[in-house]
Design an enzyme around this catalytic site. Structure first.
Site, short mmCIF file in Angstrom:
data_model
loop_
_atom_site.label_atom_id
_atom_site.label_comp_id
_atom_site.label_asym_id
_atom_site.label_seq_id
_atom_site.Cartn_x
_atom_site.Cartn_y
_atom_site.Cartn_z
N GLY A 1 16.87 21.47 70.11
CA GLY A 1 16.59 20.12 70.59
C GLY A 1 15.26 19.69 70.02
N GLY A 2 14.40 19.19 70.84
CA GLY A 2 13.12 18.72 70.31
C GLY A 2 13.32 17.42 69.55
N THR A 3 12.24 16.86 69.06
CA THR A 3 12.31 15.57 68.37
C THR A 3 13.24 15.64 67.18
OG1 THR A 3 10.01 15.26 68.98
CG2 THR A 3 10.93 13.69 67.45
N ALA A 4 13.13 16.70 66.37
CA ALA A 4 13.94 16.78 65.15
C ALA A 4 15.42 16.83 65.49
CB ALA A 4 13.53 18.01 64.34
N LYS B 1 0.82 1.86 67.04
CA LYS B 1 -0.03 2.47 66.02
C LYS B 1 -0.05 1.58 64.78
CE LYS B 1 -0.38 6.29 62.80
NZ LYS B 1 -0.16 7.70 62.48
N VAL C 1 21.52 30.70 71.03
CA VAL C 1 22.38 31.22 69.97
C VAL C 1 21.97 32.67 69.74
CG1 VAL C 1 22.96 31.05 67.52
CG2 VAL C 1 22.71 28.98 68.89
#
Lengths: 231, 519
Positions: free
Chosen positions: B14-17, B83, B193
């Site tokens: 998961g995470g942002t990527a 930004k 996994v």
């Protein structure tokens, strides 16, 4: 500069309110809020457009009364010219504001700086510590107006959801001076309205939205009346 | 017989990527359609999201818009702020005690895009009295004053000055996860996994999880971060280190509260150079994210923490510091067989210029655009992907190195090592030699997918005080009239914007309360 404060039976006990049939407070306003209930009546005299409130970015329905900021072509020689007076003008300097964002109760506020407010002439707001009959009548009207505004907001929200509003700059061409664009106005997108699927269109009918939609569309013909007044 | 089409994709991590790639793929490949490619994301319940990358590029706006995200809702949920670029403090030369100097790298060059008319030579010839960043853009001036890039009446995703966001990356991943699973048809499996099964060809055939059994798929996306459990561990693709070019290998991160609820919020990243690295300073809505990226070969951890605390000042007292090891470099291949790595599993340069999330978007977009629905197209798509991303990473490394190698700082071994010619890639040296006598032009950036283009190079070069000697070719710059007019137009527009734009915090409060209209 408007200085709105909640009415207070102590602090405001000796205040009186004058009624001004000329609506002088609107003489430098080129946009006046209108409620969806009055679209049909306003539409034959004034163009109805949707503009974003500079402070909140939220849309409001307004009658266009001038062709540039600070110009009110319907106010001339000390009086209101139009055959139709938008309801919002009649409540000034009283406003009903929601006490809390989600709640149902309203607080009656007054523009303390208004020239209509004084201690010498006009009708008393309070009778001792109690609201006068005059104030009760005006307060009820102000609350009713605030409720109409909420309904107008739902109406606008529906237009946005159905993608029926579009930005439209008005090309102003007067006899004198260079032509220019009046920007920041949004109008109903007639083509998008005609493309709506049946279900969405019937939904508008059931909401009672069709009459104000067509009234707003037809009202744009009144831009020409403004141009005539400006010549 | 192996299936001839690719219909199921499994994303690991998961995470942002992972979630950003999932969202872009699900939208572009239409996972909601039963005939569309079906996506499953497997996220470990045990491995926390690294969540440091808090800067984005303006491309994120069109990405979010295209996956159907409401801008105001996204901002509120992710503590996001606007930004407008970065301010580089003390990079140019060794600062005198107690003083500082800086330049801006803004996101837009509104009036002036050097691609159409390059003002740089005219600036070099002294036609504007201002520093390069202020002379050629309105945005540097807007940003320096703490003003917002737009107004509350500007439609969502619309800009008056180009912008991206600072955001809380952990919240962003959660937000995208909800969006992916609720609106884009991505299936979510929460498990580890534990085994990667491969076919005879070497291609991955399925993943075995600890609690949810086996997951079969036709194509695999490795978003497992620096562990790279598919491409790195299972498929044995090596890691190309770049520590001979960029020395930073450690980060210390800290969350700093605002001193008061109405404290100004910077609308740009503040990147300040120090003795063995640089600090980032990012203003989110509810706090600042501050950190020190440094070279452990040039500084001890204790010394680094002291530098960070000194930068933050008295406010750092009692605040916790988190240490994050950084392994700078990239995979020798990004795509092998039926597996592609996106995010830190593929490459990591360093947070300077905040390109990490941008390169995730770029990778997911290319994967979706060239998606090999027929298995027979795998090799071609993979070769193209590998070639372009090798180039994009090399170009990114050049641009990051530029910030260090033209610095006049010599106050520590770190800075002296950074200007050593052996640490500068040939591709960059060649350009720098050329630019000693010719201003950079669009012809120096001839690859369609250059991550950093002409304007970015100009801001850094001339912000850093790089000297281009035009004396031999002065006669070629004969459009002085037009240049003067452009400089004047930029001045005029800046005045107008300064009068018109609200302060950054002021706009944020309104966005969080009312939201933008969609039109």
């Amino acid at each position: 500069m408007s200085t709105l404060v909640a009415l207070d039976s102590q602090k405001h006990q000796s205040l009186k309110l004058t009624t001004d049939k000329s609506f002088a407070h609107a003489k430098t306003r080129h946009l006046l809020p209108v409620a969806v209930h009055e679209f049909a009546m306003a539409a034959t005299h004034l163009p109805i457009v949707f503009v974003k409130d500079g402070d909140t970015g939220q849309f409001r329905a307004c009658a266009l009364t001038g062709l540039k900021p600070e110009q009110n072509l319907f106010w001339k020689d000390g009086g209101w010219l139009g055959a139709y007076v938008p309801e919002s003008l009649r409540h000034y300097p009283l406003v009903a504001l929601k006490v809390s964002e989600g709640g149902d109760s309203f607080a009656i506020c007054i523009d303390e700086a208004s020239p209509l407010v004084g201690r010498e002439t006009g009708e008393a707001l309070f009778d001792g510590a109690n609201a006068s009959e005059f104030l009760n009548r005006r307060s009820e009207a102000a609350v009713a107006w605030a409720q109409k505004n909420l309904i107008t907001q739902s109406f606008i929200q529906r237009l946005i959801e159905l993608k029926l509003l579009q930005s439209q700059s008005l090309s102003i061409r007067l006899n004198s001076g260079a032509p220019y664009e009046l920007t920041g106005c949004y109008v109903i997108d007639e083509a998008a309205l005609n493309r709506l699927d049946d279900q969405a269109f019937i939904g508008l009918k059931h909401g009672g939205y069709l009459a104000p939609i067509y009234a707003a569309l037809l009202s744009l013909n009144q831009v020409q009346s403004l141009v005539r007044l400006a010549q | 017989m192996e299936k001839q089409t690719i219909d199921r994709v499994a994303i690991v991590g998961g995470g942002t990527a992972g979630w950003l790639a999932a969202a872009i793929l699900a939208k572009k490949l239409n996972s909601l359609d039963p005939d569309g490619v079906q996506l499953t994301l497997i996220e470990s319940p045990d491995i926390p999201i690294l969540g440091v990358g808090e800067g984005t590029w303006p491309t994120i706006r069109s990405t979010l818009q295209s996956i159907g995200v409401d801008e105001s809702e996204f901002m509120r949920e992710c503590d996001a702020t606007f930004k407008q670029g970065a301010e580089f403090v003390n990079w140019r030369e060794t600062p005198l005690k107690g003083s500082k100097h800086s330049y801006f790298h803004p996101l837009s060059a509104v009036f002036h895009s050097a691609y159409d008319f390059n003002l740089a030579p005219y600036w070099l010839l002294g036609q504007s009295p201002q520093p390069y960043d202020m002379a050629t853009t309105t945005q540097s001036r807007i940003s320096r004053l703490g003003l917002a890039p737009k107004k509350i009446t500007t439609p969502s995703y619309g800009a008056i000055q180009n912008y991206s966001y600072h955001l809380n990356a952990t919240k962003f991943a959660d937000f995208l996860k909800r969006h992916c699973t609720q609106k884009l048809g991505v299936k979510f499996i929460c498990a580890n996994v534990i085994e990667v099964e491969q076919a005879g060809s070497g291609a991955i055939s399925s993943l075995v999880t600890d609690t949810r059994g086996r997951v079969d798929a036709d194509f695999f996306v490795d978003c497992s971060g620096s562990r790279a459990i598919l491409l790195g561990q299972a498929l044995n693709v090596g890691w190309h280190k770049i520590d001979d070019i960029i020395f930073n290998d450690t980060a210390l991160a800290m969350q700093v509260p605002y001193s008061s609820p109405d404290a100004p919020i910077a609308s740009h990243t503040i990147a300040t150079a120090h003795e063995a690295g640089w600090t980032w300073d990012i203003g989110l809505h509810n706090r600042r994210g501050v950190g020190y990226v440094y070279s452990s070969r040039h500084s001890s951890a204790e010394r680094a923490e002291a530098v960070l605390r000194d930068y933050v000042g008295a406010e750092s007292e009692g605040l916790e510091v988190r240490k994050i090891p950084l392994n700078l470099g990239y995979r020798e291949e990004f795509w092998k067989h039926n597996c592609v790595a996106i995010g830190m599993s593929a490459a990591f340069i360093e947070p300077l210029e905040a390109s990490a999330i941008f390169l995730v978007e770029a990778a997911a977009n290319m994967l979706a655009d060239t998606f090999p629905r027929r298995r027979a197209s795998l090799d071609y798509a993979g070769r193209k992907f590998n070639a372009t991303f090798k180039l994009r990473w090399d170009k990114s490394i050049d641009f990051i190195k530029l910030h260090y190698c033209i610095s006049g700082r010599r106050d520590s071994q770190y800075w002296r090592d950074n200007v050593a010619p052996t640490s500068i890639p040939d591709s960059l040296q060649e350009k720098l030699t050329q630019w000693r006598h010719h201003p950079p032009s669009k012809h120096d950036f001839d690859y369609a997918f250059e991550p950093f283009v002409l304007d970015s190079y100009l801001f850094v070069l001339y912000g850093m005080g790089f000297n281009t000697d035009l004396s031999a070719n002065r006669s070629a710059f004969s459009d002085g009239e037009q240049a003067l007019q452009k400089f004047a137009e930029i001045d005029k527009l800046s005045e107008r914007l300064m009068a018109e734009l609200p302060s950054h915090r002021h706009l944020l409060e309104k966005v969080y309360r009312f939201g933008f209209q969609t039109i």
